[in-house]
Scaffold this motif. Structure first.
Motif, PDB file in Angstrom:
ATOM      1  N   LEU A   1     -49.807   5.184  25.176  1.00 25.52           N
ATOM      2  CA  LEU A   1     -49.587   4.146  26.104  1.00 25.52           C
ATOM      3  C   LEU A   1     -50.805   4.703  27.246  1.00 25.52           C
ATOM      4  N   GLU A   2     -50.572   6.016  27.326  1.00 25.04           N
ATOM      5  CA  GLU A   2     -51.169   6.491  29.259  1.00 25.04           C
ATOM      6  C   GLU A   2     -50.506   6.113  30.312  1.00 25.04           C
ATOM      7  N   LEU A   3     -49.414   5.759  29.812  1.00 25.48           N
ATOM      8  CA  LEU A   3     -48.382   5.615  31.159  1.00 25.48           C
ATOM      9  C   LEU A   3     -49.139   6.660  32.557  1.00 25.48           C
ATOM     10  N   ASP A   4     -48.643   5.877  33.801  1.00 17.89           N
ATOM     11  CA  ASP A   4     -48.539   6.204  35.221  1.00 17.89           C
ATOM     12  C   ASP A   4     -47.104   6.237  35.070  1.00 17.89           C
ATOM     13  N   GLU A   5     -46.400   7.985  35.330  1.00 14.83           N
ATOM     14  CA  GLU A   5     -45.072   7.665  35.436  1.00 14.83           C
ATOM     15  C   GLU A   5     -44.893   7.033  37.331  1.00 14.83           C
ATOM     16  N   ASP A   6     -45.797   7.160  38.147  1.00 17.63           N
ATOM     17  CA  ASP A   6     -45.228   6.698  38.739  1.00 17.63           C
ATOM     18  C   ASP A   6     -45.337   5.450  39.234  1.00 17.63           C
ATOM     19  N   ASP A   7     -45.151   4.787  38.196  1.00 15.77           N
ATOM     20  CA  ASP A   7     -44.954   3.579  38.146  1.00 15.77           C
ATOM     21  C   ASP A   7     -44.075   3.161  36.937  1.00 15.77           C
ATOM     22  N   TRP A   8     -44.049   3.895  35.645  1.00 15.65           N
ATOM     23  CA  TRP A   8     -43.273   3.644  34.919  1.00 15.65           C
ATOM     24  C   TRP A   8     -42.239   4.083  34.631  1.00 15.65           C
ATOM     25  N   THR A   9     -40.553   4.032  34.647  1.00  9.66           N
ATOM     26  CA  THR A   9     -39.346   4.816  33.476  1.00  9.66           C
ATOM     27  C   THR A   9     -39.438   4.846  32.633  1.00  9.66           C
ATOM     28  N   LEU A  10     -39.083   5.219  32.039  1.00  8.39           N
ATOM     29  CA  LEU A  10     -39.318   5.380  29.858  1.00  8.39           C
ATOM     30  C   LEU A  10     -37.584   6.412  30.091  1.00  8.39           C
ATOM     31  N   SER A  11     -36.436   5.296  29.729  1.00  8.38           N
ATOM     32  CA  SER A  11     -35.270   6.339  29.256  1.00  8.38           C
ATOM     33  C   SER A  11     -34.593   6.014  27.934  1.00  8.38           C
ATOM     34  N   GLY A  12     -34.205   6.603  27.699  1.00 10.70           N
ATOM     35  CA  GLY A  12     -33.432   6.335  26.235  1.00 10.70           C
ATOM     36  C   GLY A  12     -34.025   7.635  25.090  1.00 10.70           C
TER      37      GLY A  12
END
Length: 155
Positions: A95-106
């Motif tokens: 997804l080329e996510l911006d880590e400043d906007d989204w948190t992934l867990s699990g």
């Protein structure tokens, strides 16, 4: 004597009452804007994941590995039965996510996405246990697509 012009007390009270009624009607619509924005962001993320998953599945089929249990495409995306494997690294790459906007867990079998602004000081277990607005990506099983579910967002 000169006649003074101005508003009477009754006119001022009527204007204040009208303004109070208007604010009572309009205020709830503006208060709920943050919840609506979170819901819209999650719906957008869900659509992005669904599109990326479909494209990945098509790429896997073209490469002849659409039914493989665990394979890595030339693009570097790891797949399971043609769909993106449920790891944080893999989904960030997809997804080329911006880590400043989204948190992934699990971790595998499911990854939880939350907005960083709403979960800044929370651990992964606290995020899973809370009713914060989140999207859960659950890995694909053979013959089926990954499951995407949104929860905790007020509607």
């Amino acid at each position: 004597m000169t006649k003074q012009s101005g508003f009477t007390l009754i006119e001022l009270v009527v204007v204040i009452v009208i303004l109070g009624i208007l604010s009572a009607v309009a205020l709830p619509k503006f208060i709920n804007l943050q919840d609506d924005a979170q819901q819209a962001a999650m719906n957008g993320l869900k659509s992005a994941i669904e599109s990326a998953s479909s494209l990945t599945f098509a790429q896997a089929k073209v490469n002849g590995v659409g039914n493989s249990f665990d394979e890595t495409l030339p693009s570097g995306i790891r797949i399971r039965y043609g769909y993106p494997f449920a790891t944080q690294t893999n989904l960030k790459l997809l997804l080329e996510l911006d880590e400043d906007d989204w948190t992934l867990s699990g971790s595998n079998p499911s990854i939880t996405f939350t907005q960083t602004s709403s979960t800044e000081n929370m651990t992964a277990s606290e995020i899973l246990a809370s009713d914060v607005c989140k999207l859960v990506y659950t890995r694909a099983v053979q013959g089926e697509r990954p499951v995407l579910s949104i929860s905790g967002c007020t509607d």
